[in-house]
Design an enzyme around this catalytic site. Structure first.
Site, short mmCIF file in Angstrom:
data_model
loop_
_atom_site.label_atom_id
_atom_site.label_comp_id
_atom_site.label_asym_id
_atom_site.label_seq_id
_atom_site.Cartn_x
_atom_site.Cartn_y
_atom_site.Cartn_z
NE ARG A 1 -8.94 -2.09 -0.50
CZ ARG A 1 -9.25 -3.13 -1.26
NH1 ARG A 1 -8.73 -3.25 -2.46
NH2 ARG A 1 -10.07 -4.06 -0.83
CB SER B 1 -14.47 0.16 0.86
OG SER B 1 -13.11 0.03 1.14
N GLY B 2 -13.80 -2.92 -0.29
CA GLY B 2 -13.52 -3.92 -1.32
C GLY B 2 -12.92 -3.43 -2.62
N GLY B 3 -12.37 -2.22 -2.65
CA GLY B 3 -11.79 -1.71 -3.89
C GLY B 3 -12.73 -0.79 -4.65
NE ARG C 1 -3.72 -0.38 0.52
CZ ARG C 1 -4.64 -0.75 1.41
NH1 ARG C 1 -5.08 0.12 2.28
NH2 ARG C 1 -5.15 -1.96 1.41
CE LYS D 1 -14.48 -5.30 7.06
NZ LYS D 1 -13.41 -4.52 7.72
CD GLU E 1 -13.46 -8.78 5.94
OE1 GLU E 1 -12.52 -8.91 6.74
OE2 GLU E 1 -13.48 -7.90 5.07
P1 13P Z 1 -11.42 -2.50 2.41
O1 13P Z 1 -12.44 -1.54 2.94
O2 13P Z 1 -10.23 -1.85 1.81
O3 13P Z 1 -12.03 -3.56 1.54
O4 13P Z 1 -10.85 -3.28 3.66
C1 13P Z 1 -11.71 -3.73 4.64
C2 13P Z 1 -11.22 -4.99 5.21
O5 13P Z 1 -11.17 -5.12 6.41
C3 13P Z 1 -10.82 -6.08 4.31
O6 13P Z 1 -10.54 -7.23 5.04
#
Ligand code: 13P
Length: 331
Positions: A295, A261-263, A31, A219, A177
């Site tokens: 992110r 948020s997943g990208g 990152r 999550k 998650e």
């Molecule tokens: P993002 O919001 O960047 O997807 O990360 C959240 C997260 O905890 C991924 O495991």
């Protein structure tokens, strides 16, 4: 005895969310590098401090998920990060999975590990750093109708349930998650279908393993058209399909659902959360919802920071501005 449902309710306090600051050392380095910052242990500490020592961040966050390395690093206040967060009234959390590896027999799919020695690690985290909650991330990849295989979802579900059980026994709240990846060429309907199938299997497996669902936070991803389609779904479509899947799969005793948020782009993740919150109120979902982004909360501030101490104040202002937008999406 720790009141686990009470910790879960605190994490779900209306108008606040959870920051995921738990990138592994490898992911944190990648990152930082992607923002032109040369990574090192000290730079990773500064990266965490940028966010966790932002003045008034406690107005927006109930909890922060950390990675193991961060637990023993110090905030600019001079306190270790977990104690620093506690002093601000933010619950310290810890990611406890050990990452993913290819699934035997279906190597394009990933299985998450980390159960070996988990009890001992949990006891140490709680005693030494007062962590109140934990996270374990599993990954579900969509490829047409071929992936995911039911066996990969089941294997990940079994591990998530075992993890959740052990975490509750250790007196902490597990965040469970199963991330359905945004990457892919699938439709939003396929995404919804996989989300629903995955969450249903994870919940059923947790019930089988006697996990107390009233002390689990789920999550989840949002239902989205695959990133490689180039299609940006309307927030209303995202809200409808995401909530259809969640309503079908997640029982009312679960005390809260948080989104990754997943990208997605920063505004995309914010606008989709706003539409989901709005629809959740209209259909009267049984559980509160909020964000647990990494992110989408950190990107703009990292762009501003560039690893330079002279940019810390302006980067923190950018971070607060994004937090304000994301929190506004919940109202
Ligand atoms: P993002 O919001 O960047 O997807 O990360 C959240 C997260 O905890 C991924 O495991």
């Amino acid at each position: 005895m720790t009141d686990l449902p009470q910790i879960a309710r605190e994490l779900m306090t209306h108008g606040k969310g959870i920051l995921a600051a738990d990138e592994s050392t490898k992911s944190a380095d990648a990152r930082l590098t992607s923002y032109g910052i040369i990574p090192s242990e000290e730079k990773r500490r500064e990266f965490r401090d940028l966010f966790l020592s932002t003045p008034n961040v406690e107005e927006y966050l109930t909890g922060v998920i950390m990675y193991e390395e961060t637990l023993d690093q110090k905030a600019s206040s001079g306190k270790l990060f977990p104690a620093h967060l506690e002093s601000k009234g933010i619950i310290p959390g810890i990611k406890v999975d050990m990452g993913t590896e290819p699934m035997p027999g279906s190597p394009k799919e990933l299985i998450t590990g980390g159960l070996l020695g988990l009890e001992e690690r949990l006891a140490a985290f709680k005693a030494k750093y007062h962590t109140g909650f934990t996270k374990w991330r599993a990954v579900v990849r969509i490829d047409g109708t071929k992936l995911p295989t039911t066996s990969s979802i089941l294997e990940n579900a079994k591990r998530l349930a075992q993890y959740a059980y052990v975490v509750q026994e250790a007196g902490m709240v597990p965040i469970v998650e199963p991330e359905v990846l945004y990457e892919g060429t699938h439709s939003i309907l396929r995404s919804k279908e996989v989300l629903q199938q995955t969450l249903t299997l994870v919940i059923e497996t947790m019930k089988d393993k006697n996990v107390d669902l009233s002390a689990v936070i789920v999550k989840t991803s949002m239902a989205l058209s695959g990133k490689e389609t180039g299609r940006i779904d309307s927030p209303e479509e995202v809200a409808e399909h995401t909530l259809d899947a969640l309503m079908a799969a997640v029982p009312s005793e679960v005390p809260g659902i948080v989104f990754l948020s997943g990208g997605q782009g920063n505004d995309q993740a914010t606008d989709n959360l706003a539409a989901i919150s709005k629809r959740a109120k209209e259909i009267n979902t049984p559980w509160p919802l909020t964000f647990s982004y990494s992110r989408a909360l950190q990107d703009e501030a990292l762009t501003e920071w560039k690893g330079e101490s002279s940019n810390v104040d302006s980067a923190r202002a950018v971070f607060i501005s994004r937090l304000q937008k994301v929190v506004a999406a919940l109202s």
